[in-house]
Design a protein around this motif. Structure first.
Motif, PDB file in Angstrom:
ATOM      1  N   PRO A  89     -14.039  -4.794   9.708  1.00  0.00           N
ATOM      2  CA  PRO A  89     -12.612  -4.938   9.413  1.00  0.00           C
ATOM      3  C   PRO A  89     -11.997  -6.253   9.893  1.00  0.00           C
ATOM      4  O   PRO A  89     -11.175  -6.846   9.184  1.00  0.00           O
ATOM      5  CB  PRO A  89     -11.976  -3.743  10.145  1.00  0.00           C
ATOM      6  CG  PRO A  89     -13.042  -2.715  10.175  1.00  0.00           C
ATOM      7  CD  PRO A  89     -14.325  -3.472  10.333  1.00  0.00           C
ATOM      8  N   TYR A  90     -12.395  -6.742  11.064  1.00  0.00           N
ATOM      9  CA  TYR A  90     -11.775  -7.967  11.562  1.00  0.00           C
ATOM     10  C   TYR A  90     -12.187  -9.173  10.724  1.00  0.00           C
ATOM     11  O   TYR A  90     -11.366 -10.013  10.365  1.00  0.00           O
ATOM     12  CB  TYR A  90     -12.106  -8.223  13.044  1.00  0.00           C
ATOM     13  CG  TYR A  90     -11.336  -9.398  13.577  1.00  0.00           C
ATOM     14  CD1 TYR A  90     -11.944 -10.639  13.780  1.00  0.00           C
ATOM     15  CD2 TYR A  90      -9.959  -9.290  13.804  1.00  0.00           C
ATOM     16  CE1 TYR A  90     -11.210 -11.729  14.228  1.00  0.00           C
ATOM     17  CE2 TYR A  90      -9.219 -10.376  14.241  1.00  0.00           C
ATOM     18  CZ  TYR A  90      -9.844 -11.589  14.446  1.00  0.00           C
ATOM     19  OH  TYR A  90      -9.110 -12.675  14.868  1.00  0.00           O
ATOM     20  N   ARG A  92     -13.117  -9.049   7.633  1.00  0.00           N
ATOM     21  CA  ARG A  92     -12.456  -8.903   6.343  1.00  0.00           C
ATOM     22  C   ARG A  92     -11.032  -9.444   6.425  1.00  0.00           C
ATOM     23  O   ARG A  92     -10.552 -10.133   5.526  1.00  0.00           O
ATOM     24  CB  ARG A  92     -12.430  -7.433   5.907  1.00  0.00           C
ATOM     25  CG  ARG A  92     -13.785  -6.887   5.541  1.00  0.00           C
ATOM     26  CD  ARG A  92     -13.775  -5.367   5.554  1.00  0.00           C
ATOM     27  NE  ARG A  92     -13.026  -4.803   4.443  1.00  0.00           N
ATOM     28  CZ  ARG A  92     -13.531  -4.639   3.226  1.00  0.00           C
ATOM     29  NH1 ARG A  92     -14.767  -4.992   2.973  1.00  0.00           N
ATOM     30  NH2 ARG A  92     -12.779  -4.120   2.279  1.00  0.00           N
ATOM     31  N   ALA A  93     -10.359  -9.141   7.522  1.00  0.00           N
ATOM     32  CA  ALA A  93      -8.984  -9.624   7.710  1.00  0.00           C
ATOM     33  C   ALA A  93      -8.960 -11.155   7.764  1.00  0.00           C
ATOM     34  O   ALA A  93      -8.055 -11.789   7.224  1.00  0.00           O
ATOM     35  CB  ALA A  93      -8.378  -9.031   8.980  1.00  0.00           C
ATOM     36  N   GLN A  94      -9.943 -11.734   8.415  1.00  0.00           N
ATOM     37  CA  GLN A  94     -10.023 -13.189   8.479  1.00  0.00           C
ATOM     38  C   GLN A  94     -10.231 -13.777   7.078  1.00  0.00           C
ATOM     39  O   GLN A  94      -9.582 -14.741   6.688  1.00  0.00           O
ATOM     40  CB  GLN A  94     -11.189 -13.631   9.377  1.00  0.00           C
ATOM     41  CG  GLN A  94     -10.967 -13.360  10.846  1.00  0.00           C
ATOM     42  CD  GLN A  94      -9.735 -14.092  11.350  1.00  0.00           C
ATOM     43  OE1 GLN A  94      -8.639 -13.521  11.448  1.00  0.00           O
ATOM     44  NE2 GLN A  94      -9.874 -15.346  11.661  1.00  0.00           N
TER      45      GLN A  94
ATOM     46  N   VAL B  64      -4.583 -10.731  14.068  1.00  0.00           N
ATOM     47  CA  VAL B  64      -4.561 -10.585  12.617  1.00  0.00           C
ATOM     48  C   VAL B  64      -3.158 -10.973  12.164  1.00  0.00           C
ATOM     49  O   VAL B  64      -2.163 -10.482  12.711  1.00  0.00           O
ATOM     50  CB  VAL B  64      -4.870  -9.130  12.179  1.00  0.00           C
ATOM     51  CG1 VAL B  64      -4.867  -9.017  10.665  1.00  0.00           C
ATOM     52  CG2 VAL B  64      -6.212  -8.674  12.739  1.00  0.00           C
ATOM     53  N   ASN B  69      -1.919  -8.161   5.212  1.00  0.00           N
ATOM     54  CA  ASN B  69      -3.266  -8.256   5.771  1.00  0.00           C
ATOM     55  C   ASN B  69      -3.367  -7.349   7.000  1.00  0.00           C
ATOM     56  O   ASN B  69      -4.360  -6.638   7.187  1.00  0.00           O
ATOM     57  CB  ASN B  69      -3.507  -9.707   6.158  1.00  0.00           C
ATOM     58  CG  ASN B  69      -4.973 -10.049   6.291  1.00  0.00           C
ATOM     59  OD1 ASN B  69      -5.834  -9.336   5.788  1.00  0.00           O
ATOM     60  ND2 ASN B  69      -5.253 -11.136   6.968  1.00  0.00           N
ATOM     61  N   TYR B  73      -5.836  -4.179   7.533  1.00  0.00           N
ATOM     62  CA  TYR B  73      -6.701  -4.138   8.716  1.00  0.00           C
ATOM     63  C   TYR B  73      -6.525  -2.826   9.468  1.00  0.00           C
ATOM     64  O   TYR B  73      -7.492  -2.172   9.872  1.00  0.00           O
ATOM     65  CB  TYR B  73      -6.399  -5.331   9.641  1.00  0.00           C
ATOM     66  CG  TYR B  73      -7.147  -5.244  10.949  1.00  0.00           C
ATOM     67  CD1 TYR B  73      -6.530  -4.756  12.104  1.00  0.00           C
ATOM     68  CD2 TYR B  73      -8.495  -5.600  11.023  1.00  0.00           C
ATOM     69  CE1 TYR B  73      -7.236  -4.650  13.302  1.00  0.00           C
ATOM     70  CE2 TYR B  73      -9.198  -5.494  12.214  1.00  0.00           C
ATOM     71  CZ  TYR B  73      -8.556  -5.026  13.347  1.00  0.00           C
ATOM     72  OH  TYR B  73      -9.260  -4.917  14.527  1.00  0.00           O
ATOM     73  N   GLU B  76      -8.306  -0.056   7.836  1.00  0.00           N
ATOM     74  CA  GLU B  76      -9.771  -0.085   7.972  1.00  0.00           C
ATOM     75  C   GLU B  76     -10.231   0.129   9.413  1.00  0.00           C
ATOM     76  O   GLU B  76     -11.276   0.723   9.643  1.00  0.00           O
ATOM     77  CB  GLU B  76     -10.301  -1.429   7.428  1.00  0.00           C
ATOM     78  CG  GLU B  76     -10.150  -1.540   5.914  1.00  0.00           C
ATOM     79  CD  GLU B  76     -10.400  -2.943   5.378  1.00  0.00           C
ATOM     80  OE1 GLU B  76     -10.818  -3.827   6.156  1.00  0.00           O
ATOM     81  OE2 GLU B  76     -10.189  -3.151   4.163  1.00  0.00           O
TER      82      GLU B  76
END
Lengths: 219, 217
Positions: A89-90, A92-94, B64, B69, B73, B76
């Motif tokens: 998830p992290y 993906r966020a990036q 984040v 976004n 996040y 997820e």
């Protein structure tokens, strides 16, 4: 049921290029349909009534609009090979952050480089180079933005590369001199078949920009 | 290791509100740190050097940025309850499309109503009403944009409801008259604790907007 995939697109669009690359990364057979943006097809207007823009991906009759959304959809619908987004998830966020950055900042900045002149163009050039340097810094020493594997951010950015010679010509500067690592990254991406097949020749794009400049009265 | 969740926040920001709603939907304990946007904290500047904006979610020390976004996040990272998206790729793509629509059309239009005056403001009201009608058509007879469950598009849009009083006052129009179905949806969302706890009162926002107009217009 057979998979029917149609892409409504416009050959110089750096956004359309994203979707073409993603489909080819996944080995998806698709029908490419060129749109005349001054005379949009009934299908385009019906499939994207809200924005009336390309690219539009039509999968088994159902439309998906907005290039970054299409790339994510393609990744999720054909999840068996070449993952485009990472699974963490992290990360993906990036990845999403950087494509959002490209979407928010790059298009307007690059437009000023070729579509304006004088002071406006100089400011545009300065902003554009700053953006490229930020991206180059994010890339660092990694082969791709996602690390070892070609992915979402690479797909998000590489289409602009075909426009680089045009920017250089009309902005009168060298992108390689400013951002050599970014150019090295672009050449690395161009070695992938999915990218090479999806991007037009830069000369054609530069000619397209010349035609636009004439049409907008910039020349 | 104890989990730490910090939200760099700003009370009137509808973008920050999205993150608050999302965290509460997932039952996540978090610490909200109020930012002074005229004097941004070193933590904010360090966590979001590119845009220097709120909200920023800092989860176990990692930032984040960008509210939509952040919401994705959160969905997820805490995937065990209250999913914000349907499971099928097409449903997800539709949800992302409509949240993007809110971001592109609705957001710009609403700013012109309270942040501008004269012709620009009038244009904002017109664009806002157009966007509202498109959204209302998309909602149709569903209880939420996602269907039966409150989800991503609902989170993206409901936070603007706290600003409706300001739009109506400064734009001089009635949102309910233009779109009764949308107001009904807003009230349905406000019945959720995650939403009502995350949105400030409309009167406070009206006062905030009035202040902004006095100082800037």
């Amino acid at each position: 049921m057979a998979n029917e995939v149609i892409l409504l697109d416009f050959w110089p669009s750096m956004f359309g290029m994203r979707t073409r690359i993603a489909l080819r990364e996944k080995g998806v057979d698709f029908e490419y349909r060129e749109e005349n943006l001054r005379d949009k097809s009934p299908l385009l207007l019906q499939m994207n009534p809200v924005h009336k823009k390309i690219p539009v991906l039509i999968h088994n009759g159902k439309p998906v609009c907005e290039s970054s959304i299409q790339v994510q959809y393609i990744d999720e619908s054909w999840s068996h090979k070449n993952p485009i987004l990472p699974s963490d998830p992290y990360q993906r966020a990036q990845a999403r952050f950087w494509v959002d950055f490209i979407d928010k900042k790059m298009y307007e900045a690059q437009r000023k480089v070729w579509a304006s002149k004088g002071e406006e163009q100089e400011t545009g050039k300065k902003e554009f180079i700053e953006l490229l340097k930020i991206l180059e810094s994010e890339l660092g020493d990694k082969p791709y933005f996602g690390g070892d594997d070609f992915g979402y951010v690479d797909i998000g950015l590489i289409g602009f590369y075909t426009w680089f010679p045009g920017y250089e010509k009309y902005g009168n500067f060298s992108i390689e001199a400013e951002c050599p690592k970014l150019i090295a990254w672009a050449k690395r991406c161009m070695q992938r078949e999915s990218v090479a097949k999806s991007l037009p020749d830069s000369e054609k794009v530069t000619q397209f920009i010349a035609d636009l400049r004439k049409a907008f009265g910039v020349e | 290791m104890a989990s730490s969740t910090i939200l760099l926040d700003y009370w009137p920001s509808m973008f920050c509100m999205r993150a608050r709603v999302a965290l509460r939907e997932k039952g996540v304990e978090f610490e909200a740190k109020e930012e002074d946007l005229t004097n941004k904290s070193p933590l904010l500047l360090q966590s979001n050097p590119i845009h220097k904006k709120v909200p920023v979610l800092i989860h176990n020390g990692k930032p984040v940025c960008e509210s939509l976004n952040v919401v994705q996040y959160i969905d997820e990272a805490w995937s065990d309850k209250n999913p914000f998206f349907p499971s099928d790729p097409y449903g997800k793509a539709q949800a992302r499309f409509w949240a993007d629509f809110v971001e592109k059309k609705f957001s710009d239009a609403q700013f012109k109503i309270w942040g501008k005056k004269g012709e620009e403001q009038a244009a904002g009201v017109k664009e806002f009403i157009e966007a509202v009608k498109i959204l209302e058509a998309e909602l149709g007879d569903k209880p939420y944009f996602g269907g039966d469950s409150f989800g991503y598009v609902d989170i993206a849009l409901i936070t603007f409801y706290s600003w409706f009083g300001a739009y109506e006052k400064f734009g001089n129009f009635s949102i309910e008259a233009e779109s009764p179905k949308l107001i009904a949806w807003c009230k349905r969302c406000m019945e959720k604790e995650s939403v009502s706890k995350s949105l400030p009162d409309q009167e406070k926002i009206v006062a905030y907007a009035a202040d902004f107009r006095k100082n800037n217009l």
